[in-house]
Design a protein around this motif. Structure first.
Motif, PDB file in Angstrom:
ATOM      1  N   GLU A 294       0.961  -1.186  -0.161  1.00  0.00           N
ATOM      2  CA  GLU A 294       0.084  -0.110  -0.007  1.00  0.00           C
ATOM      3  C   GLU A 294       0.876   1.247  -0.119  1.00  0.00           C
ATOM      4  O   GLU A 294       0.701   2.081  -0.709  1.00  0.00           O
ATOM      5  CB  GLU A 294      -0.910  -0.035   1.219  1.00  0.00           C
ATOM      6  CG  GLU A 294      -2.053  -1.191   1.361  1.00  0.00           C
ATOM      7  CD  GLU A 294      -2.866  -1.203   2.303  1.00  0.00           C
ATOM      8  OE1 GLU A 294      -2.796  -0.077   3.187  1.00  0.00           O
ATOM      9  OE2 GLU A 294      -3.499  -2.116   2.881  1.00  0.00           O
ATOM     10  N   ALA A 295       1.875   1.099   0.676  1.00  0.00           N
ATOM     11  CA  ALA A 295       2.772   2.360   0.779  1.00  0.00           C
ATOM     12  C   ALA A 295       3.476   2.857  -0.562  1.00  0.00           C
ATOM     13  O   ALA A 295       3.584   3.775  -0.890  1.00  0.00           O
ATOM     14  CB  ALA A 295       3.774   2.258   2.012  1.00  0.00           C
ATOM     15  N   LYS A 296       3.908   1.658  -1.264  1.00  0.00           N
ATOM     16  CA  LYS A 296       4.626   1.784  -2.477  1.00  0.00           C
ATOM     17  C   LYS A 296       3.831   1.930  -3.758  1.00  0.00           C
ATOM     18  O   LYS A 296       4.225   2.625  -4.632  1.00  0.00           O
ATOM     19  CB  LYS A 296       5.352   0.434  -2.627  1.00  0.00           C
ATOM     20  CG  LYS A 296       6.576   0.342  -1.808  1.00  0.00           C
ATOM     21  CD  LYS A 296       7.302  -1.153  -2.099  1.00  0.00           C
ATOM     22  CE  LYS A 296       8.471  -1.453  -0.978  1.00  0.00           C
ATOM     23  NZ  LYS A 296       9.640  -0.424  -1.216  1.00  0.00           N
ATOM     24  N   LEU A 297       2.416   1.597  -3.522  1.00  0.00           N
ATOM     25  CA  LEU A 297       1.563   2.037  -4.730  1.00  0.00           C
ATOM     26  C   LEU A 297       1.179   3.375  -5.074  1.00  0.00           C
ATOM     27  O   LEU A 297       1.048   3.635  -6.177  1.00  0.00           O
ATOM     28  CB  LEU A 297       0.239   1.224  -4.397  1.00  0.00           C
ATOM     29  CG  LEU A 297      -0.145  -0.018  -4.671  1.00  0.00           C
ATOM     30  CD1 LEU A 297      -1.338  -0.842  -4.244  1.00  0.00           C
ATOM     31  CD2 LEU A 297       0.139  -0.291  -6.024  1.00  0.00           C
TER      32      LEU A 297
ATOM     33  N   GLY B  42       3.449   3.974  -7.969  1.00  0.00           N
ATOM     34  CA  GLY B  42       3.210   3.193  -9.368  1.00  0.00           C
ATOM     35  C   GLY B  42       3.156   1.784  -9.001  1.00  0.00           C
ATOM     36  O   GLY B  42       2.930   1.242  -7.739  1.00  0.00           O
ATOM     37  N   PRO B  43       3.092   0.728  -9.919  1.00  0.00           N
ATOM     38  CA  PRO B  43       2.747  -0.654  -9.635  1.00  0.00           C
ATOM     39  C   PRO B  43       4.129  -1.295  -8.720  1.00  0.00           C
ATOM     40  O   PRO B  43       4.992  -0.668  -8.527  1.00  0.00           O
ATOM     41  CB  PRO B  43       2.957  -1.287 -11.114  1.00  0.00           C
ATOM     42  CG  PRO B  43       2.494  -0.213 -12.060  1.00  0.00           C
ATOM     43  CD  PRO B  43       2.924   1.061 -11.391  1.00  0.00           C
ATOM     44  N   VAL B  44       3.731  -2.191  -7.830  1.00  0.00           N
ATOM     45  CA  VAL B  44       4.526  -2.627  -7.053  1.00  0.00           C
ATOM     46  C   VAL B  44       4.875  -4.227  -7.257  1.00  0.00           C
ATOM     47  O   VAL B  44       3.881  -5.197  -6.974  1.00  0.00           O
ATOM     48  CB  VAL B  44       4.020  -2.549  -5.595  1.00  0.00           C
ATOM     49  CG1 VAL B  44       5.044  -3.348  -4.413  1.00  0.00           C
ATOM     50  CG2 VAL B  44       3.710  -1.109  -5.135  1.00  0.00           C
TER      51      VAL B  44
ATOM     52  N   SER C 278      -6.377  -5.195  -8.176  1.00  0.00           N
ATOM     53  CA  SER C 278      -5.872  -5.442  -9.842  1.00  0.00           C
ATOM     54  C   SER C 278      -4.206  -5.774  -9.705  1.00  0.00           C
ATOM     55  O   SER C 278      -3.586  -5.158  -9.027  1.00  0.00           O
ATOM     56  CB  SER C 278      -6.204  -4.311 -10.708  1.00  0.00           C
ATOM     57  OG  SER C 278      -5.420  -3.158 -10.205  1.00  0.00           O
ATOM     58  N   ALA C 279      -3.890  -6.825 -10.704  1.00  0.00           N
ATOM     59  CA  ALA C 279      -2.461  -6.962 -10.753  1.00  0.00           C
ATOM     60  C   ALA C 279      -2.291  -7.435 -12.156  1.00  0.00           C
ATOM     61  O   ALA C 279      -3.190  -7.946 -12.901  1.00  0.00           O
ATOM     62  CB  ALA C 279      -2.019  -7.862  -9.746  1.00  0.00           C
ATOM     63  N   VAL C 280      -1.057  -7.519 -12.289  1.00  0.00           N
ATOM     64  CA  VAL C 280      -0.426  -7.858 -13.863  1.00  0.00           C
ATOM     65  C   VAL C 280       0.525  -8.860 -13.524  1.00  0.00           C
ATOM     66  O   VAL C 280       1.394  -8.966 -12.879  1.00  0.00           O
ATOM     67  CB  VAL C 280       0.037  -6.746 -14.844  1.00  0.00           C
ATOM     68  CG1 VAL C 280      -1.253  -5.986 -15.162  1.00  0.00           C
ATOM     69  CG2 VAL C 280       1.115  -6.191 -14.003  1.00  0.00           C
TER      70      VAL C 280
ATOM     71  N   SER D  62      -3.371  -1.803  -8.049  1.00  0.00           N
ATOM     72  CA  SER D  62      -4.478  -1.133  -7.310  1.00  0.00           C
ATOM     73  C   SER D  62      -4.992  -1.861  -6.260  1.00  0.00           C
ATOM     74  O   SER D  62      -4.979  -3.230  -6.557  1.00  0.00           O
ATOM     75  CB  SER D  62      -5.275  -0.306  -8.158  1.00  0.00           C
ATOM     76  OG  SER D  62      -6.122  -1.323  -8.636  1.00  0.00           O
ATOM     77  N   VAL D  63      -5.263  -1.454  -5.272  1.00  0.00           N
ATOM     78  CA  VAL D  63      -6.144  -2.291  -4.118  1.00  0.00           C
ATOM     79  C   VAL D  63      -7.382  -1.298  -3.614  1.00  0.00           C
ATOM     80  O   VAL D  63      -7.224  -0.153  -3.691  1.00  0.00           O
ATOM     81  CB  VAL D  63      -5.206  -2.636  -2.852  1.00  0.00           C
ATOM     82  CG1 VAL D  63      -4.292  -3.462  -3.192  1.00  0.00           C
ATOM     83  CG2 VAL D  63      -4.691  -1.504  -2.173  1.00  0.00           C
TER      84      VAL D  63
END
Length: 487
Positions: A154-157, A160-162, A454-456, A471-472
């Motif tokens: 959450e802190a890194k989002l 950008g993508p983590v 969401s994740a890739v 994202s969360v």
């Protein structure tokens, strides 16, 4: 035509091994870089019109003595690998290649032992003892570690993508050691603890992995990883740090190993290191991103169903995650099993025929000579269309209900059917139930904390899918007292 005892025609095993030296190298390049694991086996199934066939398996010359195997690629023929009376598994855990015993301070870990070796029985009994004696620590240790991981995500989002994998490497090792030993390696050894474990693991498995780094051209990687064994002395410093940590943190377990199971402290210590890192932590390191990959693919509709099931179950146990609550999460467990069916942490199983054998696929039988190496590729065996409807698809509720439970005998990720119990007399993973538990805990913590995410999936990173959180959406409920109380 001769027939098997069940009436199937006995056929000659199709396929060939090609030109010595050259063909195994060519096949290795196809397996790792040009076709990939799945298409390597699928193309040979199509060419030979058979799910039992002869082929080479990496790494091949000059790093393993004999690359030739009989591949068993359907759900029926694969099962021969689970029968200790038919298959010997001495030194076959990573296939045709055997790592140097110098990596294990001169011992052969349990995974390399056959069931007929007395030490196997003692070590497996010790592993059962470890799991039973520490079971009550699994849930709180997992929550504490992975809550911290999600805090970091959450802190890194905001930037950008983590990438999940780098965070999970640390979390998986910390959780496993905390659960087994009551000590956290990143606090005792330091922030580099999981990296030391990863480097030691790489020295064991480098001949059977690829895609170490997307910036390394494949010819250079192949030359570095697949031609000669990496010298064990290069990782001795890392292993020494791990040995000191396990020796101190595992003192009570090691005392039990000597007093209750007749093991020497030396053998017990280095098996404890192997079981914790190679078997458990590495499995979790692969399992979590695999689950995330399929959850992200399934999308918000499934997320909503899982969140509802998980939150109702936790609410029924006064807001706490308990074994009783987990037992009520049928869809959650099915999701974990489906992820393991499609992408088992260990893709291949190996064994030598103890005697001359007749093995059967769905429509034919084949003679295998004593001593021949059998190789089963699990992702294909568990995508057998004659067993699983829409076998290539991720179906979250595949194992829900009575009909779903009938399919469990064909879920082989644990080196045995899901319906079979690990014993000292078989080679099934002693931590089978723990793996399912941990997979469930991961999904539970995820959907107690978030309504959706969401994740890739961005390619492979050694043995695991590389996952980036995009994202969360934080949970909009107040029913997870358990999580809040420990945060």
């Amino acid at each position: 035509m001769a027939t098997s005892p069940s009436g199937l025609p006995i056929k000659t095993i199709p396929g060939n091994y090609g030109i010595p030296v050259l063909s195994p190298i060519y096949d290795r390049l196809q397996f790792y870089y040009f076709q990939g694991h799945m298409d390597y086996f699928k193309s040979r199934m199509t060419k030979n019109n058979s799910t039992v066939l002869r082929t080479n398996i990496p790494p091949g010359n000059f790093i393993s003595p004999d690359p030739r195997v009989v591949a068993v690629l359907d759900a029926k023929s694969f099962r021969v690998l689970f029968d200790p009376s038919k298959v010997e598994k001495k030194n076959t855990v990573v296939g045709t290649y055997v790592p140097s015993q110098s990596l294990y301070s001169g011992i052969r870990p349990m995974a390399f032992l056959d069931t007929t070796e007395q030490l196997h029985s003692s070590l497996k009994s010790f592993s059962f003892h470890l799991l039973a004696s520490r079971k009550s620590y699994f849930i709180p240790a997992f929550h504490e570690t992975y809550s911290s991981l999600f805090d970091s995500v959450e802190a890194k989002l905001a930037s950008g993508p983590v990438e999940f994998n780098s965070l999970n490497q640390i979390a998986a090792f910390d959780f496993t050691c905390d659960a087994f030993l009551g000590a956290v390696p990143s606090e005792v050894i330091g922030p580099s603890a999981s990296k030391k474990a990863a480097i030691w693991l790489l020295f064991q498995v480098h001949p059977i992995v690829s895609h170490l780094n997307k910036f390394i051209p494949w010819p250079i990687e192949d030359l570095l990883l697949h031609w000669v064994p990496l010298p064990p002395f290069l990782v001795s410093r890392e292993y020494k740090a791990l040995e000191e940590f396990f020796s101190k943190a595992g003192e009570s377990l090691l005392e039990d190993a000597t007093s209750k199971f007749g093991l020497s402290r030396h053998v017990a210590l280095h098996n404890l290191i192997f079981m914790t890192i190679f078997n458990a932590s590495t499995g979790f390191k692969v399992l979590m991103p695999t689950i995330l990959k399929w959850l992200a693919h399934a999308g918000e509709k499934l997320h909503k169903k899982l969140a509802q099931e998980i939150r109702l179950a936790v609410k029924s146990t006064n807001g706490e995650i308990t074994f009783d609550a987990l037992g009520k999460m049928e869809l959650t467990k099915s999701v974990v099993l489906e992820a393991l069916r499609l992408d088992p942490p260990v893709e291949n199983q190996f064994g030598h025929a103890r005697t001359d054998l007749i093995i059967e696929s769905h429509d034919a039988a084949f003679r295998v000579k004593k001593g021949e190496m059998l190789c089963g590729y699990q992702p294909l065996a568990m995508r057998d269309e004659k067993v699983f409807k829409n076998a290539e698809d991720f179906i979250p509720d595949r194992f829900v209900g009575d009909e779903g439970k009938k399919l469990l005998e064909y879920v082989y990720w644990s080196n045995g059917p899901q319906t079979v119990v690990p014993t000292v007399g078989n080679k099934q993973c002693p931590g089978k139930d723990m793996v399912i538990l941990v997979g469930q805990l991961f999904v539970v913590d995820l959907f107690l904390r978030y309504d959706t995410f969401s994740a890739v999936h961005d390619g492979m990173l050694l043995l695991e899918p590389r996952i980036f959180f995009k994202s969360v959406k934080k949970a909009s409920h107040n029913e997870h007292k358990y999580l809040m109380s420990l945060s």
